[in-house]
Design a protein around this motif. Structure first.
Motif, short mmCIF file in Angstrom:
data_model
loop_
_atom_site.label_atom_id
_atom_site.label_comp_id
_atom_site.label_asym_id
_atom_site.label_seq_id
_atom_site.Cartn_x
_atom_site.Cartn_y
_atom_site.Cartn_z
N LEU A 217 45.83 43.07 51.27
CA LEU A 217 45.92 41.61 51.14
C LEU A 217 45.23 41.13 49.88
O LEU A 217 45.76 40.29 49.14
N LEU A 218 44.02 41.66 49.63
CA LEU A 218 43.29 41.25 48.43
C LEU A 218 44.04 41.65 47.16
O LEU A 218 43.99 40.96 46.15
N ALA A 219 44.74 42.78 47.22
CA ALA A 219 45.50 43.25 46.06
C ALA A 219 46.80 42.48 45.88
O ALA A 219 47.47 42.60 44.85
N GLY A 220 47.18 41.67 46.91
CA GLY A 220 48.42 40.90 46.81
C GLY A 220 49.66 41.75 47.00
O GLY A 220 50.76 41.36 46.57
N ASN A 221 49.52 42.91 47.64
CA ASN A 221 50.64 43.83 47.84
C ASN A 221 51.32 43.50 49.16
O ASN A 221 50.91 43.99 50.22
N LEU A 222 52.35 42.67 49.11
CA LEU A 222 53.00 42.18 50.33
C LEU A 222 53.68 43.31 51.10
O LEU A 222 53.52 43.41 52.32
N ALA A 223 54.41 44.17 50.40
CA ALA A 223 55.14 45.25 51.08
C ALA A 223 54.18 46.17 51.83
O ALA A 223 54.40 46.53 52.99
N GLN A 265 25.90 36.34 48.07
CA GLN A 265 25.28 35.55 49.13
C GLN A 265 26.28 35.26 50.27
O GLN A 265 25.89 35.08 51.41
N LEU A 266 27.57 35.26 49.95
CA LEU A 266 28.59 35.02 50.96
C LEU A 266 28.88 36.26 51.80
O LEU A 266 29.62 36.19 52.77
N GLY A 267 28.29 37.38 51.40
CA GLY A 267 28.49 38.61 52.17
C GLY A 267 29.54 39.53 51.60
O GLY A 267 29.97 40.49 52.26
N ILE A 268 29.99 39.27 50.36
CA ILE A 268 30.98 40.15 49.71
C ILE A 268 30.24 41.32 49.06
O ILE A 268 29.27 41.12 48.32
N TRP A 269 30.70 42.53 49.35
CA TRP A 269 30.06 43.71 48.77
C TRP A 269 30.21 43.70 47.26
O TRP A 269 31.25 43.31 46.72
N LYS A 270 29.18 44.14 46.56
CA LYS A 270 29.15 44.13 45.10
C LYS A 270 30.36 44.85 44.51
O LYS A 270 30.95 44.42 43.52
N THR A 271 30.74 45.97 45.14
CA THR A 271 31.84 46.78 44.61
C THR A 271 33.21 46.10 44.81
O THR A 271 34.20 46.54 44.23
N LYS A 272 33.25 45.03 45.64
CA LYS A 272 34.54 44.40 45.93
C LYS A 272 34.66 42.99 45.33
O LYS A 272 35.69 42.33 45.53
N VAL A 273 33.62 42.55 44.62
CA VAL A 273 33.65 41.18 44.07
C VAL A 273 34.86 40.99 43.16
O VAL A 273 35.55 39.96 43.24
N SER A 274 35.16 41.97 42.33
CA SER A 274 36.27 41.83 41.38
C SER A 274 37.60 41.69 42.11
O SER A 274 38.50 40.97 41.65
N GLN A 275 37.75 42.34 43.27
CA GLN A 275 38.99 42.23 44.05
C GLN A 275 39.17 40.80 44.56
O GLN A 275 40.28 40.26 44.52
N TYR A 276 38.07 40.20 45.03
CA TYR A 276 38.15 38.81 45.52
C TYR A 276 38.43 37.85 44.36
O TYR A 276 39.21 36.91 44.51
N GLN A 277 37.80 38.10 43.21
CA GLN A 277 38.02 37.23 42.05
C GLN A 277 39.46 37.32 41.57
O GLN A 277 40.07 36.31 41.20
N GLN A 278 40.02 38.52 41.60
CA GLN A 278 41.42 38.71 41.22
C GLN A 278 42.34 37.97 42.19
O GLN A 278 43.33 37.35 41.78
N ALA A 279 42.02 38.04 43.48
CA ALA A 279 42.83 37.34 44.48
C ALA A 279 42.78 35.82 44.25
O ALA A 279 43.80 35.13 44.38
N LEU A 280 41.61 35.30 43.90
CA LEU A 280 41.48 33.86 43.65
C LEU A 280 42.37 33.41 42.49
O LEU A 280 42.94 32.32 42.52
#
Length: 328
Positions: A217-223, A265-280
């Motif tokens: 979902l975070l990667a935006g891969n619908l299939a 602070q929101l509870g997002i793991w450091k290693t996954k921050v870039s994935q969330y930013q990309q999704a935004l």
């Protein structure tokens, strides 16, 4: 007071005051939330839910706790988020703990680091409320938790089968529970499940979990997201747990949109921050506005309220998180 998951399960019916649940085990959180909601329904306790997106939201929470509806004698307020009360909120929390003995404030948070657990908020909870860490750090704890799940399914495992199950799933309790469900369906007539039963049942599985769904979902891969969703449904994953994973990611994305500097602070793991930013960057504010009502519709349809198809609604949510629409 600090207690663990198994102790918390035994105290659900008598829970009053302020409780905090925190951790990163979705199975434990979902089980406890289901137990609380069933208990409230049985006791006819009114339930309200709030999502905390800013410190000021805490004032609304405490206002609710102090104002019962005409038809209620008790109230359970369920709060989700990772923003703790400020000094004014802490004052309201202490006042609630001192004067409101019948109502329950249940706060659900992601995993907390050691510095967070030393803050004034957690010190207040430890002294006057109940602090539940949703963790299972030791093999004995994990086996005890899964043994309860096995008992619900009416199956028993041999001792070495427990060790094999844990090794196979690398301590992932949710995936292990799914495997117990699968083996109970496949070998319904077997008295004691042995390693060969687990192996025969699980060796060809792709071993997708809700964590894989979150990544897709975070990667935006619908299939891939739809493929994983269909696999989870076919393998007996409760739709309520899939909704929990989707709503958790939606909530984090909406909070990160409002507070782009506060990912950790929101509870997002450091290693996954870039994935969330990309999704935004892929999603629009208009998309976020549609999510809360969609989640409410899915929750209602899972509970049999209304006439919408829960699986179809979940697929709409998946498409929306991937920045696409199923309908034109």
């Amino acid at each position: 007071m600090k207690i663990d998951y198994l102790q918390a399960l035994k105290r659900v019916d008598d829970a009053r005051g302020a409780w905090v649940l925190h951790g990163q085990e979705p199975l434990l959180e979902q089980n406890l939330m289901d137990a609380f909601r069933a208990s409230w329904q049985k006791q006819e306790i009114e339930r309200q839910r709030y999502d905390i997106s800013s410190v000021s939201d805490w004032k609304t929470v405490f206002n609710a706790l102090n104002s019962l509806s005409l038809f209620s004698t008790q109230l359970a307020v369920e709060v989700h988020g990772n923003i703790k009360p400020d000094a004014a909120g802490l004052k309201l929390l202490k006042s609630f703990l001192q004067h409101n003995e019948q109502n329950l404030l249940l706060i659900v948070m992601p995993k907390q680091d050691s510095s967070s657990l030393k803050t004034s908020f957690f010190q207040t909870i430890d002294a006057n409320g109940v602090n539940v860490a949703l963790t299972a750090n030791y093999p004995r704890d994990r086996q005890q938790i899964l043994a309860i799940e096995a008992d619900k399914l009416g199956i028993k495992l041999a001792n070495d089968a427990w060790a094999w199950l844990e090794q196979h799933h690398e301590h992932n309790l949710l995936a292990a529970k799914n495997s117990l469900m699968r083996v109970s369906d496949t070998f319904a007539e077997v008295d004691v499940i042995e390693i060969e039963h687990l192996y025969a049942c699980l060796q060809d599985q792709s071993r997708y979990s809700t964590y894989d769904l979150s990544d897709a979902l975070l990667a935006g891969n619908l299939a891939q997201s739809i493929k994983i969703f269909q696999y989870l449904m076919a393998s007996g994953e409760p739709l309520s747990l899939i909704l929990w994973s989707i709503s958790k990611e939606m909530r984090l994305l909406m909070q990160l949109f409002e507070q782009p500097q506060n990912a950790l602070q929101l509870g997002i793991w450091k290693t996954k921050v870039s994935q969330y930013q990309q999704a935004l960057r892929r999603l629009s504010p208009q998309t976020f506005l549609a999510w809360p009502s969609l989640l409410i519709r899915i929750d209602a349809s899972i509970k049999g309220l209304g006439h919408e198809n829960a699986e179809h609604l979940v697929q709409q949510a998946i498409a929306s998180m991937c920045g696409k629409s199923l309908f034109h």
